[in-house]
Motif scaffolding. Structure first.
Motif, PDB file in Angstrom:
ATOM      1  N   UNK A  43       0.980  -1.031  -0.135  1.00  5.49           N
ATOM      2  CA  UNK A  43      -0.077   0.069  -0.005  1.00  5.49           C
ATOM      3  C   UNK A  43       0.805   1.153   0.001  1.00  5.49           C
ATOM      4  N   UNK A  44       0.289   2.503  -0.576  1.00  8.13           N
ATOM      5  CA  UNK A  44       1.013   3.660  -0.777  1.00  8.13           C
ATOM      6  C   UNK A  44       0.253   4.418   0.069  1.00  8.13           C
ATOM      7  N   UNK A  45       0.775   5.198   1.035  1.00  8.58           N
ATOM      8  CA  UNK A  45       0.265   6.032   1.995  1.00  8.58           C
ATOM      9  C   UNK A  45       1.259   6.984   2.507  1.00  8.58           C
ATOM     10  N   UNK A  46       0.565   8.143   3.112  1.00  3.23           N
ATOM     11  CA  UNK A  46       1.453   9.081   3.798  1.00  3.23           C
ATOM     12  C   UNK A  46       1.053   8.844   5.504  1.00  3.23           C
ATOM     13  N   UNK A  47      -0.216   8.264   5.873  1.00  6.20           N
ATOM     14  CA  UNK A  47      -0.373   8.307   7.165  1.00  6.20           C
ATOM     15  C   UNK A  47      -0.944   6.859   7.441  1.00  6.20           C
ATOM     16  N   UNK A  48      -0.644   6.333   8.459  1.00  4.77           N
ATOM     17  CA  UNK A  48      -1.295   4.916   8.875  1.00  4.77           C
ATOM     18  C   UNK A  48      -1.080   4.874  10.389  1.00  4.77           C
ATOM     19  N   UNK A  49      -2.062   4.494  11.336  1.00  2.00           N
ATOM     20  CA  UNK A  49      -2.002   4.086  12.529  1.00  2.00           C
ATOM     21  C   UNK A  49      -2.829   2.798  12.747  1.00  2.00           C
ATOM     22  N   UNK A  50      -1.780   1.876  13.122  1.00  2.00           N
ATOM     23  CA  UNK A  50      -2.414   0.522  13.324  1.00  2.00           C
ATOM     24  C   UNK A  50      -1.945  -0.147  14.588  1.00  2.00           C
ATOM     25  N   UNK A  59       6.561  -9.635   8.437  1.00  2.00           N
ATOM     26  CA  UNK A  59       7.736  -8.884   8.227  1.00  2.00           C
ATOM     27  C   UNK A  59       7.376  -7.626   7.699  1.00  2.00           C
ATOM     28  N   UNK A  60       7.910  -6.528   8.006  1.00  2.00           N
ATOM     29  CA  UNK A  60       7.495  -5.109   7.712  1.00  2.00           C
ATOM     30  C   UNK A  60       8.662  -4.404   7.121  1.00  2.00           C
ATOM     31  N   UNK A  61       8.507  -4.146   5.796  1.00  2.00           N
ATOM     32  CA  UNK A  61       9.502  -3.331   5.244  1.00  2.00           C
ATOM     33  C   UNK A  61       8.728  -2.548   4.087  1.00  2.00           C
ATOM     34  N   UNK A  62       9.487  -1.519   3.632  1.00  2.00           N
ATOM     35  CA  UNK A  62       9.025  -0.584   2.653  1.00  2.00           C
ATOM     36  C   UNK A  62       9.867  -0.650   1.313  1.00  2.00           C
ATOM     37  N   UNK A  63       9.131  -0.391   0.262  1.00  2.00           N
ATOM     38  CA  UNK A  63       9.969  -0.271  -1.022  1.00  2.00           C
ATOM     39  C   UNK A  63      10.346   1.116  -1.076  1.00  2.00           C
ATOM     40  N   UNK A  79      14.112   1.454   8.152  1.00  2.00           N
ATOM     41  CA  UNK A  79      14.606   2.023   6.702  1.00  2.00           C
ATOM     42  C   UNK A  79      14.488   1.117   5.645  1.00  2.00           C
ATOM     43  N   UNK A  80      14.709   1.604   4.566  1.00  2.00           N
ATOM     44  CA  UNK A  80      14.501   1.033   3.110  1.00  2.00           C
ATOM     45  C   UNK A  80      15.012  -0.299   3.144  1.00  2.00           C
ATOM     46  N   UNK A  81      16.327  -0.382   3.562  1.00  3.08           N
ATOM     47  CA  UNK A  81      17.357  -1.577   3.552  1.00  3.08           C
ATOM     48  C   UNK A  81      17.235  -2.649   4.572  1.00  3.08           C
ATOM     49  N   UNK A  82      16.103  -2.592   5.309  1.00  2.00           N
ATOM     50  CA  UNK A  82      15.828  -3.410   6.553  1.00  2.00           C
ATOM     51  C   UNK A  82      14.417  -3.832   6.608  1.00  2.00           C
ATOM     52  N   UNK A  83      13.941  -4.893   7.240  1.00  2.00           N
ATOM     53  CA  UNK A  83      12.624  -5.388   7.468  1.00  2.00           C
ATOM     54  C   UNK A  83      12.717  -5.544   9.246  1.00  2.00           C
ATOM     55  N   UNK A  84      11.623  -5.338   9.653  1.00  2.00           N
ATOM     56  CA  UNK A  84      11.432  -5.696  11.163  1.00  2.00           C
ATOM     57  C   UNK A  84      10.367  -6.909  11.272  1.00  2.00           C
ATOM     58  N   UNK A  85      10.678  -7.744  12.176  1.00  2.00           N
ATOM     59  CA  UNK A  85       9.923  -9.174  12.140  1.00  2.00           C
ATOM     60  C   UNK A  85       9.373  -9.054  13.598  1.00  2.00           C
ATOM     61  N   UNK A  98       4.335  10.674   7.270  1.00  2.00           N
ATOM     62  CA  UNK A  98       5.356  11.273   6.362  1.00  2.00           C
ATOM     63  C   UNK A  98       4.812  12.203   5.231  1.00  2.00           C
ATOM     64  N   UNK A  99       5.520  13.185   5.108  1.00  2.00           N
ATOM     65  CA  UNK A  99       5.128  14.286   4.182  1.00  2.00           C
ATOM     66  C   UNK A  99       5.011  13.838   2.602  1.00  2.00           C
ATOM     67  N   UNK A 100       6.008  12.615   2.572  1.00  2.00           N
ATOM     68  CA  UNK A 100       5.974  11.862   1.074  1.00  2.00           C
ATOM     69  C   UNK A 100       5.540  10.538   1.276  1.00  2.00           C
ATOM     70  N   UNK A 101       4.801   9.887   0.152  1.00  2.00           N
ATOM     71  CA  UNK A 101       4.104   8.776   0.195  1.00  2.00           C
ATOM     72  C   UNK A 101       5.137   7.731   0.620  1.00  2.00           C
ATOM     73  N   UNK A 102       4.836   6.676   1.357  1.00  2.00           N
ATOM     74  CA  UNK A 102       5.444   5.584   1.670  1.00  2.00           C
ATOM     75  C   UNK A 102       4.817   4.339   1.188  1.00  2.00           C
ATOM     76  N   UNK A 103       5.581   3.467   0.421  1.00  2.00           N
ATOM     77  CA  UNK A 103       5.042   2.246  -0.045  1.00  2.00           C
ATOM     78  C   UNK A 103       5.569   1.085   0.623  1.00  2.00           C
ATOM     79  N   UNK A 104       4.417   0.507   1.369  1.00  2.00           N
ATOM     80  CA  UNK A 104       4.735  -0.476   2.128  1.00  2.00           C
ATOM     81  C   UNK A 104       4.669  -1.969   1.263  1.00  2.00           C
TER      82      UNK A 104
END
Length: 313
Positions: A43-50, A59-63, A79-85, A98-104
């Motif tokens: 998903x591509x969003x600027x805001x999310x709270x879950x 696994x949580x990562x961002x493209x 960060x983009x080079x990592x994932x959280x588990x 984020x002020x810019x779109x974040x692609x999860x």
């Protein structure tokens, strides 16, 4: 399943509470089994709270961009080079602002699927023959921390993204990639256990607590690039002397050398996959000049960056 929007949070928590016994996913997609299904949220969003979602192994990562994710009340920047588990049934919180779109590209490995794959991987053959379908599920508790997205992980990620075909989900490819991810996570888990057992402690519980503190400091280093020993020791709630000694025992180097290794790994990725000049890569990674970058790269890899790029291509 690969969804391109987050499902409604209230709906998701109701389904988790009832164990997905209705066997209906988001938008009434039929499910094969009870329990949290295998799903990717691209998903591509600027805001999310879950907050406080008791999911499966995830696994949580961002493209593109950065998110914050965590368990047990501690949110970690991803960060983009990592994932959280996170682990099965372990409530996680995901935050994006984020002020810019974040692609999860958050990967949730379904409960029934991960249970079956992990049991097959970890159960001895004679036990499988003896117990047959009555074999008990095998539980693995992974370390909650940032993991670097190395070349092996990126290949599995490429397969997952390829499964999202215009004609619909390529399910065999999707499940092949998820199986590969569980193989991969087990290998990383074994590495973590080896690091943990290098730590000197009379009790295993003490060793585990020390490793958790070191991991928290390493997450900070990964997110910020700051390898200052005093800052990292403060995050780990240890004296600087004890922190540096324990860090060296667990990871085989100093924090500064560890951070250098991360920069050089990133340099390898950029040399393989970008058109940036060697000089621009050095500046982008914080080196004072191209000469110092090339010299350090050659010391670690025994070839200069230009030679590495030529061989890689």
């Amino acid at each position: 399943m690969i969804h391109h929007a987050f499902p409604d949070l209230d709906w998701l928590k109701r389904r988790i509470d009832e164990g997905f016994r209705s066997r209906k996913g988001w938008q009434d997609i039929p499910l094969d089994t009870d329990g949290f299904p295998s799903v990717v949220i691209n998903s591509t969003v600027r805001e999310a709270w879950r907050p406080d979602i008791a999911g499966p192994v995830s696994l949580f990562l961002n493209l593109r961009g950065r998110s914050r994710c965590g368990v047990e009340g501690r949110l970690q920047e991803v960060p983009e080079d990592f994932f959280f588990l996170s682990n099965r049934d372990q409530p996680y919180t995901l935050a994006i602002d984020s002020s810019q779109p974040v692609e999860t590209f958050n990967i949730h490995i379904g409960e029934a699927f991960s249970e079956g794959v992990l049991s097959a991987l970890l159960t001895p053959a004679d036990s499988i023959l003896h117990n047959g379908t009555g074999q008990k599920a095998v539980a693995v508790t992974f370390q909650n921390r940032l993991y670097r997205r190395d070349a092996a992980f990126e290949e599995l990620l490429r397969k997952l993204r390829a499964a999202d075909a215009p004609s619909g989900l390529n399910r065999p490819l999707f499940e092949e990639a998820l199986t590969g991810l569980l193989h991969y996570l087990l290998a990383r888990h074994r590495e973590a256990l080896e690091q943990l057992h290098r730590l000197p402690a009379l009790k295993n519980s003490t060793r585990v607590e020390i490793y958790k503190r070191l991991s928290a400091s390493l997450d900070y280093l990964h997110a910020t690039g700051d390898a200052d020993g005093s800052t990292l020791a403060q995050i780990a709630c240890l004296s600087r002397f004890h922190y540096l000694r324990l860090f060296g025992q667990a990871y085989g180097c100093t924090p500064y050398r560890y951070a250098q290794g991360l920069r050089l790994q990133k340099a390898c990725d950029l040399l393989r996959h970008s058109n940036l000049s060697v000089a621009d890569i050095g500046y982008a990674l914080g080196f004072e000049n191209p000469q110092s970058f090339s010299r350090l790269f050659a010391q670690r890899h025994r070839v200069y960056p230009a030679q590495f790029r030529a061989a890689a291509k």
